[in-house]
Design an enzyme around this catalytic site. Structure first.
Site, short mmCIF file in Angstrom:
data_model
loop_
_atom_site.label_atom_id
_atom_site.label_comp_id
_atom_site.label_asym_id
_atom_site.label_seq_id
_atom_site.Cartn_x
_atom_site.Cartn_y
_atom_site.Cartn_z
N ILE A 84 84.01 72.64 10.06
CA ILE A 84 85.45 72.86 10.93
C ILE A 84 86.31 71.65 10.64
O ILE A 84 86.02 70.36 10.75
CB ILE A 84 85.08 72.87 12.32
CG1 ILE A 84 84.35 74.17 12.47
CG2 ILE A 84 86.52 73.04 12.99
CD1 ILE A 84 84.03 74.35 13.82
N PRO A 85 87.48 71.78 9.92
CA PRO A 85 88.16 70.59 9.74
C PRO A 85 88.95 69.90 11.06
O PRO A 85 90.10 70.19 11.26
CB PRO A 85 89.47 71.21 8.64
CG PRO A 85 89.39 72.52 9.14
CD PRO A 85 87.95 72.93 9.50
N CYS A 86 88.25 69.79 11.89
CA CYS A 86 88.95 69.44 13.18
C CYS A 86 89.51 68.34 13.13
O CYS A 86 90.56 67.62 13.98
CB CYS A 86 87.77 69.00 14.35
SG CYS A 86 86.45 68.14 13.81
N HIS A 87 89.48 67.37 12.04
CA HIS A 87 90.25 65.89 11.64
C HIS A 87 91.63 66.44 11.42
O HIS A 87 92.56 65.83 11.35
CB HIS A 87 89.90 65.66 10.39
CG HIS A 87 89.58 66.28 9.27
ND1 HIS A 87 88.41 66.85 8.64
CD2 HIS A 87 90.75 66.61 8.43
CE1 HIS A 87 88.79 67.74 7.47
NE2 HIS A 87 90.14 67.47 7.36
N ARG A 88 92.08 67.95 11.28
CA ARG A 88 93.45 68.29 11.17
C ARG A 88 94.18 68.42 12.75
O ARG A 88 95.30 68.89 12.75
CB ARG A 88 93.68 69.54 10.41
CG ARG A 88 93.19 69.22 9.01
CD ARG A 88 93.24 70.66 8.21
NE ARG A 88 92.76 70.43 6.95
CZ ARG A 88 92.12 71.30 6.14
NH1 ARG A 88 91.97 72.64 6.63
NH2 ARG A 88 91.62 71.03 4.94
#
Length: 94
Positions: free
Chosen positions: A55-59
């Site tokens: 999951i690109p939670c860094h976005r």
DNA sequence: TAGTTGACCGGAA
DNA sequence: ATTCCGGCCAACT
């Protein structure tokens, strides 16, 4: 199911997964998409404990535009963000 | 069951 | 500009 794994949490992950590269949503935006526009607090808590490499939670960033936090390190988060933005730019055209 | 925590937000001092 | 406070929600202890 009386005790589902909180669909809200699932929705948060689902939303984060649907974020296109180069795009950055705020916790409020993610919470809104997840179905709880006022649960931006919970979103942070959920991502914090349930971080997934898929999951690109860094976005997901704060309303101020500050990266906020990241289990891997804010430096990494910012680096990925800039990298994705840069890549997305040349992927649009060219 | 109740209390605390947390990658937050917005406003006030 | 920085620091503090209250409010909101889900998970953890």
């Amino acid at each position: 199911m009386t005790s589902r794994p909180t669909s809200f949490t699932q929705c948060v992950f689902d939303v984060a997964r649907q974020i296109p590269k180069g795009a950055t949503l705020t916790y409020a935006q993610v919470a809104e998409r997840a179905g709880r526009p006022h649960a931006y607090r919970a979103v942070g808590n959920i991502l914090n404990k349930n971080y997934d490499p898929t999951i690109p939670c860094h976005r997901v960033v704060r309303s101020d535009g500050t990266p906020g936090g990241y289990n891997r390190g804010r430096e990494q988060k910012v680096a990925i963000l800039q990298q994705e933005q840069h890549l997305g730019k040349r992927d649009v055209v060219r």
